[in-house]
Scaffold this active site. Structure first.
Site, PDB file in Angstrom:
ATOM      1  N   ALA A  66       0.867  -1.169   0.000  1.00 50.22           N
ATOM      2  CA  ALA A  66       0.000   0.000   0.000  1.00 50.22           C
ATOM      3  C   ALA A  66       0.911   1.228   0.000  1.00 50.22           C
ATOM      4  O   ALA A  66       2.080   1.136   0.378  1.00 50.22           O
ATOM      5  CB  ALA A  66      -0.886  -0.014   1.245  1.00 50.22           C
ATOM      6  N   GLY A  86       0.550  -4.939   0.832  1.00 51.77           N
ATOM      7  CA  GLY A  86      -0.570  -4.969  -0.105  1.00 51.77           C
ATOM      8  C   GLY A  86      -0.202  -5.593  -1.446  1.00 51.77           C
ATOM      9  O   GLY A  86      -1.070  -6.121  -2.145  1.00 51.77           O
ATOM     10  N   GLU A  91      -0.607  -9.154  -0.941  1.00 49.37           N
ATOM     11  CA  GLU A  91      -2.042  -9.399  -0.778  1.00 49.37           C
ATOM     12  C   GLU A  91      -2.776  -9.322  -2.118  1.00 49.37           C
ATOM     13  O   GLU A  91      -3.663 -10.127  -2.395  1.00 49.37           O
ATOM     14  CB  GLU A  91      -2.605  -8.389   0.224  1.00 49.37           C
ATOM     15  CG  GLU A  91      -2.021  -8.621   1.625  1.00 49.37           C
ATOM     16  CD  GLU A  91      -2.310  -7.504   2.603  1.00 49.37           C
ATOM     17  OE1 GLU A  91      -1.881  -6.360   2.344  1.00 49.37           O
ATOM     18  OE2 GLU A  91      -2.968  -7.762   3.624  1.00 49.37           O
ATOM     19  N   GLU A 144       4.334  -5.212   7.286  1.00 49.84           N
ATOM     20  CA  GLU A 144       3.590  -4.139   7.973  1.00 49.84           C
ATOM     21  C   GLU A 144       4.038  -3.940   9.411  1.00 49.84           C
ATOM     22  O   GLU A 144       3.994  -2.834   9.943  1.00 49.84           O
ATOM     23  CB  GLU A 144       2.083  -4.438   7.945  1.00 49.84           C
ATOM     24  CG  GLU A 144       1.423  -4.304   6.580  1.00 49.84           C
ATOM     25  CD  GLU A 144       1.451  -5.577   5.760  1.00 49.84           C
ATOM     26  OE1 GLU A 144       2.202  -6.523   6.103  1.00 49.84           O
ATOM     27  OE2 GLU A 144       0.721  -5.632   4.758  1.00 49.84           O
TER      28      GLU A 144
HETATM   29  N1  CAA Z   1       4.682   3.197  -0.418  1.00 46.50           N
HETATM   30  C1  CAA Z   1       5.121   4.360  -0.911  1.00 46.50           C
HETATM   31  N2  CAA Z   1       6.313   4.494  -1.512  1.00 46.50           N
HETATM   32  C2  CAA Z   1       7.093   3.399  -1.614  1.00 46.50           C
HETATM   33  C3  CAA Z   1       6.713   2.163  -1.117  1.00 46.50           C
HETATM   34  C4  CAA Z   1       5.437   2.072  -0.497  1.00 46.50           C
HETATM   35  N3  CAA Z   1       4.927   0.919  -0.019  1.00 46.50           N
HETATM   36  N4  CAA Z   1       7.698   1.266  -1.347  1.00 46.50           N
HETATM   37  C5  CAA Z   1       8.674   1.933  -1.988  1.00 46.50           C
HETATM   38  N5  CAA Z   1       8.325   3.228  -2.149  1.00 46.50           N
HETATM   39  C6  CAA Z   1       9.101   4.292  -2.781  1.00 46.50           C
HETATM   40  C7  CAA Z   1      10.254   4.718  -1.900  1.00 46.50           C
HETATM   41  O1  CAA Z   1       9.804   5.624  -0.921  1.00 46.50           O
HETATM   42  C8  CAA Z   1      11.176   5.361  -2.903  1.00 46.50           C
HETATM   43  O2  CAA Z   1      10.689   6.624  -3.221  1.00 46.50           O
HETATM   44  P1  CAA Z   1      11.718   7.902  -3.283  1.00 46.50           P
HETATM   45  O3  CAA Z   1      12.597   7.567  -4.443  1.00 46.50           O
HETATM   46  O4  CAA Z   1      10.802   9.041  -3.528  1.00 46.50           O
HETATM   47  O5  CAA Z   1      12.422   7.917  -1.990  1.00 46.50           O
HETATM   48  C9  CAA Z   1      10.980   4.473  -4.130  1.00 46.50           C
HETATM   49  O6  CAA Z   1       9.727   3.815  -3.950  1.00 46.50           O
HETATM   50  C10 CAA Z   1      12.065   3.422  -4.294  1.00 46.50           C
HETATM   51  O7  CAA Z   1      12.123   2.683  -3.077  1.00 46.50           O
HETATM   52  P2  CAA Z   1      13.507   2.444  -2.279  1.00 46.50           P
HETATM   53  O8  CAA Z   1      14.445   3.553  -2.517  1.00 46.50           O
HETATM   54  O9  CAA Z   1      13.142   2.139  -0.856  1.00 46.50           O
HETATM   55  O10 CAA Z   1      14.026   1.122  -3.021  1.00 46.50           O
HETATM   56  P3  CAA Z   1      14.989  -0.007  -2.440  1.00 46.50           P
HETATM   57  O11 CAA Z   1      15.347  -0.853  -3.603  1.00 46.50           O
HETATM   58  O12 CAA Z   1      16.058   0.601  -1.612  1.00 46.50           O
HETATM   59  O13 CAA Z   1      14.073  -0.854  -1.413  1.00 46.50           O
HETATM   60  C11 CAA Z   1      12.049  -2.029  -0.723  1.00 46.50           C
HETATM   61  C12 CAA Z   1      12.985  -1.621  -1.879  1.00 46.50           C
HETATM   62  C13 CAA Z   1      12.775  -2.979   0.228  1.00 46.50           C
HETATM   63  C14 CAA Z   1      10.845  -2.688  -1.325  1.00 46.50           C
HETATM   64  C15 CAA Z   1      11.648  -0.755   0.077  1.00 46.50           C
HETATM   65  O14 CAA Z   1      11.164   0.209  -0.849  1.00 46.50           O
HETATM   66  C16 CAA Z   1      10.561  -0.979   1.091  1.00 46.50           C
HETATM   67  O15 CAA Z   1      10.813  -1.504   2.165  1.00 46.50           O
HETATM   68  N6  CAA Z   1       9.302  -0.528   0.788  1.00 46.50           N
HETATM   69  C17 CAA Z   1       8.191  -0.609   1.717  1.00 46.50           C
HETATM   70  C18 CAA Z   1       7.660  -2.017   1.825  1.00 46.50           C
HETATM   71  C19 CAA Z   1       6.516  -2.063   2.809  1.00 46.50           C
HETATM   72  O16 CAA Z   1       6.660  -1.758   3.988  1.00 46.50           O
HETATM   73  N7  CAA Z   1       5.308  -2.468   2.329  1.00 46.50           N
HETATM   74  C20 CAA Z   1       4.127  -2.574   3.158  1.00 46.50           C
HETATM   75  C21 CAA Z   1       3.324  -1.334   3.024  1.00 46.50           C
HETATM   76  S1  CAA Z   1       1.982  -1.273   4.198  1.00 46.50           S
HETATM   77  C22 CAA Z   1       0.759  -2.187   3.524  1.00 46.50           C
HETATM   78  O17 CAA Z   1       0.878  -2.689   2.434  1.00 46.50           O
HETATM   79  C23 CAA Z   1      -0.504  -2.317   4.364  1.00 46.50           C
HETATM   80  C24 CAA Z   1      -1.475  -3.323   3.861  1.00 46.50           C
HETATM   81  O18 CAA Z   1      -1.522  -4.466   4.256  1.00 46.50           O
HETATM   82  C25 CAA Z   1      -2.467  -2.938   2.875  1.00 46.50           C
END
Ligand code: CAA
Length: 259
Positions: free
Chosen positions: A67, A110, A113, A133
């Site tokens: 998400a 998400g 999911e 999460e």
């Molecule tokens: N939401 C918004 N932006 C996101 C994102 C997310 N879930 N995942 C990645 N991005 C964005 C980053 O913020 C970054 O943006 P900027 O360039 O503006 O900083 C861009 O995408 C590239 O990401 P990274 O620089 O972090 O890339 P990386 O290769 O270093 O890392 C990753 C990759 C490990 C996937 C890391 O991006 C990450 O941990 N992302 C979040 C994963 C996460 O926590 N997902 C769960 C979300 S909550 C949810 O989904 C609730 C639910 O059940 C519905």
């Protein structure tokens, strides 16, 4: 060719509707706009008589990284409850035609999911599934606790959801989360090939088959068996069932009329 902002769509040969999540700068994070595009594309492929199966994929780096955290971070509880935040994603599962999810790279939160809402999941070698999460101080909200537990069992699902650690493609296949693993570069072609095979079958029968398998997630065994049998009986109300069996007996290929 499509006119959506967050996804690309295309009608591929052989009756396949192709959807590629396309927010590369955010690793396909599932913002509201992406949901709206995806829902609209699924509805139009569902309504299109030329389409028999749908493929959803992301990029080689990310199916979807969850998400959209930036969109969610300032939300307050009353708002989330009032709008039943994220409930609309369940519409993906209401799609009638079979959906193949082709996962390369990250399928997190998400994203994992959404992948699990697909009817068949296949993965590229570099796929990584996770429900991270917990690291954000929250829990899965688009079905992860339910679908992952049904897919891989309580202990491993609990481990993933409590530690936030990722699972690779080989393990996902060995545990039945995905049905097969392909090299990253050929994953989409393999998904299209499988989708063409499904799209070549009778549409109404295909949807009946999808419905009865999905029923296994909704009811107890006796009710599920009865539902399956009733839908099986209803295939006898179709011309395609008559044609399929006649073609077998006459040693020829079936000619589906979608009736
Ligand atoms: N939401 C918004 N932006 C996101 C994102 C997310 N879930 N995942 C990645 N991005 C964005 C980053 O913020 C970054 O943006 P900027 O360039 O503006 O900083 C861009 O995408 C590239 O990401 P990274 O620089 O972090 O890339 P990386 O290769 O270093 O890392 C990753 C990759 C490990 C996937 C890391 O991006 C990450 O941990 N992302 C979040 C994963 C996460 O926590 N997902 C769960 C979300 S909550 C949810 O989904 C609730 C639910 O059940 C519905």
């Amino acid at each position: 060719a499509s006119t959506y902002e967050n996804i690309l769509t295309e009608k591929k040969e052989g009756g396949v509707g192709f959807i590629q999540l396309n927010r590369p700068k955010a690793l396909n994070a599932l913002c509201d706009g992406l949901y709206k595009d995806l829902h609209s594309a699924l509805q139009s492929f569902d309504a299109d008589p030329e389409i028999g199966a749908i493929v959803i994929t992301g990029s080689e780096k990310a199916f979807a990284a969850g998400a959209d955290i930036k969109e969610m971070k300032d939300k307050e509880y009353p708002q989330t409850y009032l709008i039943d935040m994220l409930s609309w994603w369940e519409n993906v599962g209401k799609t009638r035609k079979p959906i193949i999810g082709a996962v390369n790279g990250y399928a997190l939160g998400g994203g994992c999911e959404l992948a699990m809402m697909c009817d068949i999941l296949i993965a590229g070698k570099n796929a990584k599934f996770g429900q991270p999460e917990i690291n954000l101080g929250t829990i899965p909200g688009m079905g992860g606790s339910q679908r992952l537990t049904r897919a891989i069992g309580k202990s491993r699902a609990m481990e993933m959801i409590l530690t936030g650690e990722m699972m690779d493609a080989e393990e996902a296949a060995s545990r039945g989360l995905v049905s097969r693993v392909h090299p990253t570069e050929s994953l989409v072609d393999e998904a299209l090939k499988m989708a063409r095979k499904i799209a070549a079958q009778s549409r109404p029968i295909t949807i009946m088959a999808k419905d009865v398998v999905n029923q296994a997630f909704e009811t107890g065994l006796q009710d599920g068996l009865k539902f399956e049998r009733r839908v099986f009986h209803s295939t006898f109300a179709t011309n395609d069932r008559r044609e399929g069996m006649a073609a077998f007996a006459e040693k020829r290929k079936a000619n589906w009329t979608q009736n």
